[in-house]
Design a protein around this motif. Structure first.
Motif, short mmCIF file in Angstrom:
data_model
loop_
_atom_site.label_atom_id
_atom_site.label_comp_id
_atom_site.label_asym_id
_atom_site.label_seq_id
_atom_site.Cartn_x
_atom_site.Cartn_y
_atom_site.Cartn_z
N ASN A 51 -76.13 117.35 54.15
CA ASN A 51 -74.91 118.15 54.04
C ASN A 51 -75.11 119.30 53.08
O ASN A 51 -75.93 119.25 52.15
N ASN A 52 -74.36 120.38 53.29
CA ASN A 52 -74.51 121.58 52.46
C ASN A 52 -74.34 121.29 50.98
O ASN A 52 -75.01 121.91 50.13
N VAL A 53 -73.46 120.37 50.62
CA VAL A 53 -73.18 120.12 49.22
C VAL A 53 -74.40 119.55 48.48
O VAL A 53 -74.48 119.64 47.25
N PHE A 54 -75.36 119.01 49.22
CA PHE A 54 -76.56 118.45 48.60
C PHE A 54 -77.82 119.26 48.88
O PHE A 54 -78.93 118.78 48.65
N GLN A 55 -77.66 120.48 49.34
CA GLN A 55 -78.83 121.33 49.56
C GLN A 55 -79.47 121.71 48.22
O GLN A 55 -78.79 122.03 47.25
N LEU A 56 -80.79 121.68 48.19
CA LEU A 56 -81.53 122.07 46.99
C LEU A 56 -81.68 123.59 46.95
O LEU A 56 -81.65 124.26 47.99
N PRO A 57 -81.86 124.16 45.75
CA PRO A 57 -81.96 125.62 45.61
C PRO A 57 -83.03 126.25 46.47
O PRO A 57 -82.85 127.37 46.95
N GLU A 58 -84.15 125.54 46.69
CA GLU A 58 -85.22 126.15 47.49
C GLU A 58 -84.81 126.32 48.96
O GLU A 58 -85.40 127.15 49.66
N PHE A 59 -83.82 125.57 49.40
CA PHE A 59 -83.34 125.72 50.77
C PHE A 59 -82.08 126.57 50.85
O PHE A 59 -81.85 127.23 51.86
N ASN A 60 -81.25 126.52 49.84
CA ASN A 60 -80.05 127.35 49.81
C ASN A 60 -79.82 127.91 48.41
O ASN A 60 -79.02 127.38 47.63
N PRO A 61 -80.54 129.01 48.09
CA PRO A 61 -80.39 129.60 46.76
C PRO A 61 -79.04 130.29 46.56
O PRO A 61 -78.68 130.65 45.45
N ASN A 62 -78.29 130.45 47.65
CA ASN A 62 -77.00 131.14 47.58
C ASN A 62 -75.83 130.18 47.76
O ASN A 62 -74.84 130.49 48.42
N MET A 63 -75.94 128.99 47.16
CA MET A 63 -74.92 127.97 47.31
C MET A 63 -73.54 128.48 46.88
O MET A 63 -72.54 128.28 47.59
N ASP A 64 -73.47 129.13 45.74
CA ASP A 64 -72.18 129.59 45.22
C ASP A 64 -71.53 130.59 46.18
O ASP A 64 -70.32 130.52 46.45
N THR A 65 -72.33 131.51 46.71
CA THR A 65 -71.81 132.48 47.68
C THR A 65 -71.36 131.79 48.95
O THR A 65 -70.32 132.13 49.54
N ASP A 66 -72.12 130.79 49.36
CA ASP A 66 -71.79 130.02 50.56
C ASP A 66 -70.43 129.34 50.41
O ASP A 66 -69.59 129.36 51.32
N ILE A 67 -70.19 128.76 49.24
CA ILE A 67 -68.92 128.08 48.99
C ILE A 67 -67.76 129.06 49.00
O ILE A 67 -66.74 128.85 49.65
#
Length: 460
Positions: free
Chosen positions: A299-315
């Protein structure tokens, strides 16, 4: 998350024991009458009732009691396409590391719902792409894997005779002697696949299981050192918290070393429960977390930075109404021959929006993600998104007050219908085409097409 849920399931059983038959009847009667009246403190009530529970269903070493068998449910593939899973609402307050455990009605060990085919297709894709990262086994788990395959096959044939057709019955599987021709050939009427499970097998037993049931399976066995080890696992849907390739062959202490409060509160109870569990005592429960997608492997909430470095923007770019609760519906039972313990997990998604008219649900979610145990808040990544959805939750709470669903001073406690939605009136027999929220303005919601488009990251 899956690894924490396994521990909490066992500890909850150890602390609470299993409901007696009389208490199940009382629970159903109370459940049918439940509303906002008589809301109770779940954690305290379960603790206070534990001493009064009868020995019925309690763990022990006596295996003489019969293993429960399912009742046939004559549903067709066309009907399954409209079915909803049981409406889990596993929200408690106060929130503690103990929880209610319910004796499993064996009819609901492997439930059906309208996402069945999607889950089976995802399992195939994940096995093809990731292989033993998600499905693996040790030689010492072979007998348990065969027994699991046989148990799942027999259950599905008995419970859903119109969904799984026996084309050839070669008699009981003889794993010890590997007698050629024993076993069954069946057709999965939902996927139209023919599964030849006669000996010698064409593939590993766990792969057959993966093609029949939408649940994930873990197989645990005790070694001479007295500890329980993960010896086989088919886990395409860990949600992001459990890599089979990193856990296979390890004991439960190592597997759960990152679980909050494990060493302090959970370790001894877990091993004690595993030691005493009987084949006739299956149990179930549910845990949950929040994300903004319907992915099954990570799930997106558990993506690691190397796979989703833009987590904050995604949220921040996600509409709060698109956030959902991923419920991990879990069962635990022992296999009678190999003595292995089966832990199953089945993820079910419920949007926060579809629960907006259920009294106190938005209030409970808000309370837990901001005021729950500190380590749990961190473990489930609540801090990463809670500020983004808090205004939305506040709006839902105000809406419930304005509609008269709750009052400003309504006590915020676990609902009496826990762990299910308050509006369920049946005894979970799938009448009326499954469980559909009567107050949800998007009746018979279906996130299937959206889920198929959500693959974004390399570790999907």
């Amino acid at each position: 998350m899956v690894d924490a849920s396994l521990i909490l399931l066992i500890v909850g059983v150890t602390i609470s024991l299993i409901l007696s038959k009389n208490q199940i009847n009382l629970f159903v009667a109370k459940f049918k009458k439940s509303g906002l009246q008589g809301i109770v403190n779940d954690s305290k009530s379960e603790t206070s009732k534990a001493k009064g529970r009868a020995a019925y269903g309690a763990p022990g070493n006596n295996d003489d009691e019969p293993i429960p068998k399912p009742t046939p449910l004559m549903i067709t593939p066309e009907q399954v396409a409209t079915y909803d899973d049981r409406p889990w609402r596993p929200f408690r307050w106060p929130y503690h590391q103990t929880m209610s455990i319910f004796k499993l009605d064996i009819n609901h060990w492997l439930d059906m719902d309208k996402y069945y085919v999607h889950y089976i297709e995802e399992k195939k894709r994940i096995w093809k792409k990731y292989g033993k990262e998600n499905i693996d086994w040790l030689p010492e788990g072979e007998d348990a894997s065969f027994e699991l395959m046989d148990t799942v096959t027999e259950h599905l044939i008995e419970r859903y005779p119109l969904l799984f057709t026996v084309l050839k019955d070669g008699g009981p599987l003889d794993f010890d002697n590997q007698v050629p021709g024993t076993g069954k050939i069946i057709r999965n009427e939902l996927t139209k696949e023919i599964l030849d499970m006669t000996l010698p097998l064409k593939q590993h037993p766990l792969l057959y299981v993966t093609q029949m049931a939408k649940e994930d399976f873990y197989l645990v066995k005790k070694r001479p050192d007295g500890l329980h080890y993960l010896v086989a696992a088919a886990v395409p849907f860990p949600g992001g918290s459990f890599g089979v390739d990193r856990k296979i062959g390890r004991n439960l202490d190592v597997i759960h070393e990152e679980v909050p409060y494990y060493k302090e509160k959970l370790q001894k109870s877990m091993e004690r429960w595993f030691e005493r569990m009987r084949p006739c005592d299956p149990v179930e429960r549910a845990s949950w977390y929040i994300s903004w997608d319907h992915k099954l492997r990570v799930n997106n909430v558990f993506q690691l930075p190397e796979f989703n470095p833009n987590m904050d923007t995604d949220i921040k770019s996600t509409d709060p109404r698109d956030f959902n609760v991923r419920v991990e519906r879990q069962t635990l039972r022992r296999l009678p021959k190999s003595k292995a313990i089966i832990f199953t997990n089945h993820p079910v998604f419920y949007s926060i929006d579809e629960m907006k008219d259920e009294p106190l649900i938005p209030s409970l979610i808000r309370k837990i993600i901001f005021e729950g145990p500190r380590d749990i808040i961190k473990y489930k990544n609540f801090e990463s998104f809670r500020d983004h959805i808090v205004s939305y939750l506040d709006g839902l709470i105000k809406r419930q007050i304005d509609l008269g669903l709750i009052k400003e001073d309504t006590p915020l406690k676990t609902l009496p219908s826990y762990p299910f939605a308050h509006w369920v009136k049946t005894e979970f027999d799938y009448t009326n085409g499954g469980f559909n929220n009567p107050n949800f303005d998007k009746a018979k919601s279906n996130y299937l097409e959206k889920a198929k488009k959500e693959v974004q990251f390399a570790n999907d």
